[in-house]
Motif scaffolding. Structure first.
Motif, PDB file in Angstrom:
ATOM      1  N   ARG A   8      50.895  32.411  41.195  1.00 42.44           N
ATOM      2  CA  ARG A   8      50.167  32.855  42.397  1.00 42.44           C
ATOM      3  C   ARG A   8      48.979  31.946  42.650  1.00 42.44           C
ATOM      4  O   ARG A   8      48.814  31.410  43.748  1.00 42.44           O
TER       5      ARG A   8
ATOM      6  N   CYS B  45      38.951  40.675  43.000  1.00 47.09           N
ATOM      7  CA  CYS B  45      39.195  39.517  42.138  1.00 47.09           C
ATOM      8  C   CYS B  45      38.161  38.409  42.366  1.00 47.09           C
ATOM      9  O   CYS B  45      37.889  38.030  43.506  1.00 47.09           O
TER      10      CYS B  45
ATOM     11  N   PRO C  75      48.419  43.620  43.665  1.00 45.51           N
ATOM     12  CA  PRO C  75      47.284  42.820  43.186  1.00 45.51           C
ATOM     13  C   PRO C  75      45.977  43.279  43.843  1.00 45.51           C
ATOM     14  O   PRO C  75      45.954  43.497  45.055  1.00 45.51           O
ATOM     15  N   LEU C  76      44.951  43.465  43.017  1.00 43.57           N
ATOM     16  CA  LEU C  76      43.675  43.951  43.558  1.00 43.57           C
ATOM     17  C   LEU C  76      42.800  42.772  43.972  1.00 43.57           C
ATOM     18  O   LEU C  76      41.731  42.516  43.413  1.00 43.57           O
TER      19      LEU C  76
ATOM     20  N   CYS D 119      45.535  41.238  38.667  1.00 41.61           N
ATOM     21  CA  CYS D 119      46.597  40.504  39.365  1.00 41.61           C
ATOM     22  C   CYS D 119      47.944  41.179  39.052  1.00 41.61           C
ATOM     23  O   CYS D 119      48.855  40.569  38.508  1.00 41.61           O
TER      24      CYS D 119
ATOM     25  N   LEU E  95      38.598  35.386  41.936  1.00 34.12           N
ATOM     26  CA  LEU E  95      39.265  34.111  42.247  1.00 34.12           C
ATOM     27  C   LEU E  95      39.758  34.021  43.695  1.00 34.12           C
ATOM     28  O   LEU E  95      40.424  33.044  44.062  1.00 34.12           O
TER      29      LEU E  95
HETATM   30  S1  SF4 Z   1      43.245  36.666  44.425  1.00 33.43           S
HETATM   31 FE1  SF4 Z   1      43.244  37.195  42.278  1.00 33.43          FE
HETATM   32  S2  SF4 Z   1      44.380  39.121  42.159  1.00 33.43           S
HETATM   33 FE2  SF4 Z   1      44.833  38.192  44.156  1.00 33.43          FE
HETATM   34  S3  SF4 Z   1      46.688  37.023  43.790  1.00 33.43           S
HETATM   35 FE3  SF4 Z   1      44.991  35.606  43.525  1.00 33.43          FE
HETATM   36  S4  SF4 Z   1      44.563  35.682  41.327  1.00 33.43           S
HETATM   37 FE4  SF4 Z   1      45.832  37.450  41.803  1.00 33.43          FE
END
Ligand code: SF4
Length: 310
Positions: free
Chosen positions: A145, A202, A197-198, A192, A204
């Protein structure tokens, strides 16, 4: 340290799960036990069994010296009983070949019973802090991802898996492989996640390749897993895999050791709507369990006696 790694480690500092096999100083044998238990079984269920198992077999030598049947009995409630046999064999091999000291390199670990590419990496990193990638569905999903904008948790072809391995290896921080892998496991389970996925929580989101896609298209871009139908039979109109019935047979034997029963009694004990036409199927399950080294079946005129193998 690259920003991806730094951010995951910072998140972990605040959000880490308190799991018994992570306690310092790390008990490498405890890590191995937890890794075998965690294959196919959820963390909360493993925690309880982990304490019991470690009380009964506190060292790898105790486990290696135990009988097969005692190990299978202690595995009760975890399912997939073959894992108990493989763990037992692993302990015996470590005692025979390495004098009871678990080897630290993934190359040596992978030569032992019950150890595959993931477990060899996970034991090397969790138990010995070696910079060895441990790539399971969670880790694969996070990397695919974040770096590639793809929702992919299941294994890919050899070339792509090799590239992923190299990518993960590059992100492992110096002397912090254990913490980093724990962080990835928690990140994949708590944030994730596969189904939801939260991203809004996150750290990231700003640099994740998958986030813009997920933000715009929502669940449409999540990879739906096509579950392969396992071999099994209908129970009260519902398909139930044979492995569930195998587990029920082992559970029945654990509770009724040395009891002689008819196949019908056993069939009724493991299947709610058992009918005598299914006798052959029960005998087939017993045969498979015997072949796997879990049970011994002795035929006695109209009855059978089933025991855990010693
Ligand atoms: S933003 Fe974070 S939680 Fe969402 S897909 Fe990317 S790594 Fe995963």
């Amino acid at each position: 340290m690259i920003p991806f790694t730094k951010t995951i480690l910072q998140w972990y500092e605040k959000s880490k799960r308190n799991l018994p096999w992570r306690k310092r100083p790390i008990n490498s044998y405890g890590v191995v036990v937890s890794e075998f238990m965690l294959q196919q079984t959820q963390v909360p269920r493993v925690i309880e069994k982990y304490y019991e198992f470690m009380t009964q077999f506190p060292t790898i030598i105790d486990l290696a010296n135990a009988s097969k049947s005692d190990v299978v009995r202690a595995w009760s409630g975890l399912g997939y009983n073959r894992r108990a046999l493989l763990l037992h064999k692993f302990a015996q091999e470590v005692c025979e070949k390495y004098n009871g000291t678990i080897p630290q390199s993934s190359q040596e670990l992978i030569m032992l019973s019950g150890i595959g590419p993931y477990t060899s990496g996970s034991i090397a990193s969790f138990a010995f802090n070696k910079p060895e990638p441990a790539i399971d569905v969670n880790v694969r999903r996070i990397y695919m991802r974040y770096f590639h904008g793809k929702d992919q948790g299941t294994p890919m072809d050899q070339q792509k898996e090799r590239e992923l391995y190299e990518l993960v290896k590059k992100t492992i921080p110096y002397k912090k492989s254990c913490d980093f892998h724990n962080a990835l496991m928690d990140f994949g389970s708590l944030l994730c996640e596969r189904k939801k996925p939260l991203c809004s929580e996150c750290p990231l989101t700003g640099s994740c390749s998958f986030y813009p896609l997920y933000k715009n298209e929502g669940e449409m871009v999540l990879h739906t897993l096509e579950k392969k139908k396992e071999n099994g039979v209908l129970e009260e109109g519902k398909h139930v895999p044979n492995r569930i019935f195998r587990g029920r047979i082992v559970e029945f034997v654990r509770k009724n050791e040395n009891r002689e029963v008819t196949v019908t009694t056993l069939g009724r004990a493991i299947k709610k709507d058992y009918s005598p036409q299914e006798k052959k199927w029960v005998l087939m399950l017993l045969q498979n369990l015997e072949n796997d080294g879990l049970l011994t079946v002795t035929k006695k005129k109209t009855r059978i006696q089933v025991q855990l193998q010693d």
